[in-house]
Scaffold this motif. Structure first.
Motif, PDB file in Angstrom:
ATOM      1  N   GLU A  78      23.641  71.283 114.646  1.00 13.30           N
ATOM      2  CA  GLU A  78      23.581  70.352 113.526  1.00 13.30           C
ATOM      3  C   GLU A  78      23.758  71.083 112.197  1.00 13.30           C
ATOM      4  N   ALA A  79      24.957  71.471 111.898  1.00 12.95           N
ATOM      5  CA  ALA A  79      25.239  72.135 110.629  1.00 12.95           C
ATOM      6  C   ALA A  79      26.445  71.466 109.983  1.00 12.95           C
ATOM      7  N   ALA A  80      26.493  71.514 108.697  1.00 15.13           N
ATOM      8  CA  ALA A  80      27.615  70.910 107.980  1.00 15.13           C
ATOM      9  C   ALA A  80      28.893  71.704 108.223  1.00 15.13           C
ATOM     10  N   ALA A  81      29.983  70.994 108.309  1.00 16.66           N
ATOM     11  CA  ALA A  81      31.285  71.646 108.376  1.00 16.66           C
ATOM     12  C   ALA A  81      31.720  71.945 106.951  1.00 16.66           C
ATOM     13  N   SER A  82      32.539  72.942 106.788  1.00 16.84           N
ATOM     14  CA  SER A  82      33.033  73.244 105.452  1.00 16.84           C
ATOM     15  C   SER A  82      34.553  73.359 105.484  1.00 16.84           C
ATOM     16  N   LEU A  83      35.159  72.880 104.414  1.00 20.97           N
ATOM     17  CA  LEU A  83      36.606  72.946 104.240  1.00 20.97           C
ATOM     18  C   LEU A  83      36.899  73.635 102.924  1.00 20.97           C
ATOM     19  N   ASP A  84      37.985  74.299 102.863  1.00 22.40           N
ATOM     20  CA  ASP A  84      38.388  74.817 101.566  1.00 22.40           C
ATOM     21  C   ASP A  84      38.872  73.629 100.723  1.00 22.40           C
ATOM     22  N   HIS A  85      38.817  73.756  99.417  1.00 20.35           N
ATOM     23  CA  HIS A  85      39.086  72.637  98.508  1.00 20.35           C
ATOM     24  C   HIS A  85      40.462  72.009  98.734  1.00 20.35           C
ATOM     25  N   THR A  86      41.469  72.831  98.862  1.00 18.54           N
ATOM     26  CA  THR A  86      42.829  72.321  99.048  1.00 18.54           C
ATOM     27  C   THR A  86      42.933  71.482 100.318  1.00 18.54           C
ATOM     28  N   ASP A  87      42.320  71.945 101.393  1.00 20.09           N
ATOM     29  CA  ASP A  87      42.349  71.191 102.644  1.00 20.09           C
ATOM     30  C   ASP A  87      41.536  69.914 102.544  1.00 20.09           C
ATOM     31  N   ALA A  88      40.435  69.938 101.807  1.00 21.72           N
ATOM     32  CA  ALA A  88      39.624  68.731 101.626  1.00 21.72           C
ATOM     33  C   ALA A  88      40.416  67.663 100.882  1.00 21.72           C
ATOM     34  N   VAL A  89      41.141  68.053  99.860  1.00 18.16           N
ATOM     35  CA  VAL A  89      41.970  67.111  99.107  1.00 18.16           C
ATOM     36  C   VAL A  89      43.058  66.537 100.004  1.00 18.16           C
ATOM     37  N   ARG A  90      43.667  67.387 100.788  1.00 19.13           N
ATOM     38  CA  ARG A  90      44.729  66.935 101.696  1.00 19.13           C
ATOM     39  C   ARG A  90      44.182  65.997 102.767  1.00 19.13           C
ATOM     40  N   LEU A  91      43.047  66.349 103.360  1.00 17.80           N
ATOM     41  CA  LEU A  91      42.438  65.494 104.370  1.00 17.80           C
ATOM     42  C   LEU A  91      42.033  64.154 103.768  1.00 17.80           C
ATOM     43  N   ALA A  92      41.522  64.151 102.550  1.00 23.53           N
ATOM     44  CA  ALA A  92      41.163  62.899 101.877  1.00 23.53           C
ATOM     45  C   ALA A  92      42.385  62.004 101.718  1.00 23.53           C
ATOM     46  N   ALA A  93      43.525  62.573 101.374  1.00 24.52           N
ATOM     47  CA  ALA A  93      44.756  61.793 101.238  1.00 24.52           C
ATOM     48  C   ALA A  93      45.182  61.200 102.582  1.00 24.52           C
ATOM     49  N   VAL A  94      45.058  61.977 103.643  1.00 22.23           N
ATOM     50  CA  VAL A  94      45.403  61.489 104.984  1.00 22.23           C
ATOM     51  C   VAL A  94      44.472  60.342 105.389  1.00 22.23           C
ATOM     52  N   LEU A  95      43.177  60.489 105.122  1.00 16.62           N
ATOM     53  CA  LEU A  95      42.217  59.434 105.470  1.00 16.62           C
ATOM     54  C   LEU A  95      42.461  58.162 104.658  1.00 16.62           C
ATOM     55  N   ASP A  96      42.796  58.302 103.386  1.00 16.65           N
ATOM     56  CA  ASP A  96      43.142  57.136 102.575  1.00 16.65           C
ATOM     57  C   ASP A  96      44.380  56.431 103.123  1.00 16.65           C
ATOM     58  N   GLU A  97      45.373  57.204 103.515  1.00 22.63           N
ATOM     59  CA  GLU A  97      46.590  56.616 104.080  1.00 22.63           C
ATOM     60  C   GLU A  97      46.291  55.923 105.403  1.00 22.63           C
ATOM     61  N   LEU A  98      45.432  56.517 106.224  1.00 29.19           N
ATOM     62  CA  LEU A  98      45.030  55.890 107.475  1.00 29.19           C
ATOM     63  C   LEU A  98      44.385  54.539 107.197  1.00 29.19           C
ATOM     64  N   ALA A  99      43.453  54.494 106.246  1.00 31.71           N
ATOM     65  CA  ALA A  99      42.784  53.243 105.901  1.00 31.71           C
ATOM     66  C   ALA A  99      43.804  52.203 105.443  1.00 31.71           C
ATOM     67  N   TYR A 100      44.757  52.629 104.636  1.00 32.48           N
ATOM     68  CA  TYR A 100      45.810  51.724 104.167  1.00 32.48           C
ATOM     69  C   TYR A 100      46.617  51.181 105.345  1.00 32.48           C
ATOM     70  N   LEU A 101      47.045  52.063 106.234  1.00 35.01           N
ATOM     71  CA  LEU A 101      47.871  51.639 107.373  1.00 35.01           C
ATOM     72  C   LEU A 101      47.100  50.784 108.371  1.00 35.01           C
ATOM     73  N   LEU A 102      45.796  50.910 108.399  1.00 33.97           N
ATOM     74  CA  LEU A 102      44.979  50.037 109.249  1.00 33.97           C
ATOM     75  C   LEU A 102      44.911  48.627 108.683  1.00 33.97           C
ATOM     76  N   GLY A 103      44.976  48.491 107.366  1.00 31.96           N
ATOM     77  CA  GLY A 103      44.742  47.206 106.727  1.00 31.96           C
ATOM     78  C   GLY A 103      45.956  46.368 106.386  1.00 31.96           C
ATOM     79  N   ILE A 104      47.107  46.998 106.291  1.00 28.04           N
ATOM     80  CA  ILE A 104      48.280  46.227 105.859  1.00 28.04           C
ATOM     81  C   ILE A 104      48.842  45.389 107.007  1.00 28.04           C
ATOM     82  N   PRO A 105      49.473  44.269 106.678  1.00 30.22           N
ATOM     83  CA  PRO A 105      50.205  43.513 107.702  1.00 30.22           C
ATOM     84  C   PRO A 105      51.613  44.089 107.863  1.00 30.22           C
TER      85      PRO A 105
END
Length: 78
Positions: free
Chosen positions: A11-38
């Motif tokens: 039970e420990a936190a995972a860590s990402l470097d800042h650049t990868d965190a920003v990139r992963l956030a963009a991917v997750l936002d796009e996933l949410a978008y693609l889940l919701g659009i018709p």
């Protein structure tokens, strides 16, 4: 980038470097978008089932989770 993510087997936190965190956030936002659009660009039910890894597919829950995690990665609350 390979090597920028650290996850342990307890039970420990995972860590990402800042650049990868920003990139992963963009991917997750796009996933949410693609889940919701018709339409044809939407994540289909087969893809949704694969993303849910055997759990009952819940498009809205996965979109909320993706947006929330993206917000956390960017350092703000959803």
């Amino acid at each position: 980038m390979p090597g920028s993510l650290t996850i342990s087997h307890h039970e420990a936190a995972a860590s990402l470097d800042h650049t990868d965190a920003v990139r992963l956030a963009a991917v997750l936002d796009e996933l949410a978008y693609l889940l919701g659009i018709p339409g044809p660009n939407r994540i289909n039910d087969t893809q949704l089932a694969a993303l849910c890894e055997g759990r009952a597919p819940d498009r809205a829950e996965l979109a909320r989770w993706s947006r929330g995690l993206a917000a956390e990665l960017r350092g703000r609350r959803p």
